[in-house]
Every structure is written in C-alpha cells, then in structure tokens.
Write a protein that holds these residues in place. Sequence first.
Motif: not given
Length: 199
Positions: A1-14
């Motif tokens: 398992m490798k943590k990956v980041s979802i890119q978003t324009n919103n700075h609030n956590p999703h």
Amino acid sequence: MKKVSIQTNNHNPHFIGSWTLETFSICEDLINYFELNLDKQKKGTTGSGVNPNSKDSIDIRIKPKEIILPGNEAFKAYFEELFECYKNYIEEWPFLKELAQKLEIGSFNLQRYKPGQHFKKIHTERLSIDSSHRVFAFMTYLNDVEEGGSTYFSHYDLEIQPRKGLTLIWPAEWTHAHRGNILRKGSKYIITGWICFAN
C-alpha cells in the motif's frame, strides 16, 4: 500500500483517502474471478432495486462470510491490503480511532462497466434508515481506463480517473455525493463496498 495524494483546487479537506495497492496481481485475480463466475453476475442494483436509469452495470455481490470459501482467496488478499489503507486513514484522522474498533466490512460488490454504462445518478452511500449503519465507503479500481469512467464527487467538483490499484475510502454521508461518469472505451472493473457499524 502506497499513500497517494488527490489533487484538488479546493484547500479545504475532502476526507477522501487514496492509496495504490502494492500487489497489482490482486486486481487481475479479482477481474478473473468476475469473468469466470458468469452464474453470479447480475444487473447492478441500488437501494430501490434494478434501475438502469440510475445504475447501469453488471455486479457480483459477495457476503463477508464467503471470503473464506475455497476459490475466494483473492478477496482475502484484497482485504488484507485494504485494511492497511484503512489503518492509515484512521491515523490521519485520530478522532476515528475509538469508532474504528466497532466497525466491520459488510457485503460488497465486484462490478463491470462496458462502454456507455455508468452509475448515472448522483448518490450517497447512506440514504435512509436501511443504510444508516454504513460509516465509510471503499472502492478500488481494478484496471486502467482510457476514456471516461471517472468518479465525480459533486460537492468538491472532484473527478478521479480510474487507475489500476487506486483505492479510495470516504465517508458514507451526504457530504460525499458522487456518480460514475460514462465509460467511453474499454471496460471498467471495480471492487466496492462499505465499512459499517457491527451488527
């Protein structure tokens, strides 16, 4: 398992956790299971039953007790990896640690979409008293998808394209309403289900 980041324009956590499975062969084994078990394949259902105007897919529904049956070794291997993702998720949000001790996996689905198919309706995983036991949803894309087939979270204007092994965990609540966008090319396979309050 490798943590990956979802890119978003919103700075609030999703609150959508995302990882890539370490062992891609699990994805292949699950696709093979789906294709070899024609007798278990059914038209996809929602809480209101079969309705291709809401959800257009072919599913195999699996109960947790079936994981240990001979021939179902791929599910055991999958849930071992999913549990590592889940442990990482609750480490990220420590409030969940006490809650997490009271949860279990419910029934889950293997699903296949062909071109033109998708989960059309914006929906959430906890819609009524009947689904109120669901706390989180999980989903792993079992193959790469070239055109279409993304998952769209409407409140965050967030679109996630299927990649083999990409695994998501998110809250089952209305805050995470979503749909599957139309598949344009090839097939899309996923395994998906819920982490629930223990019965």
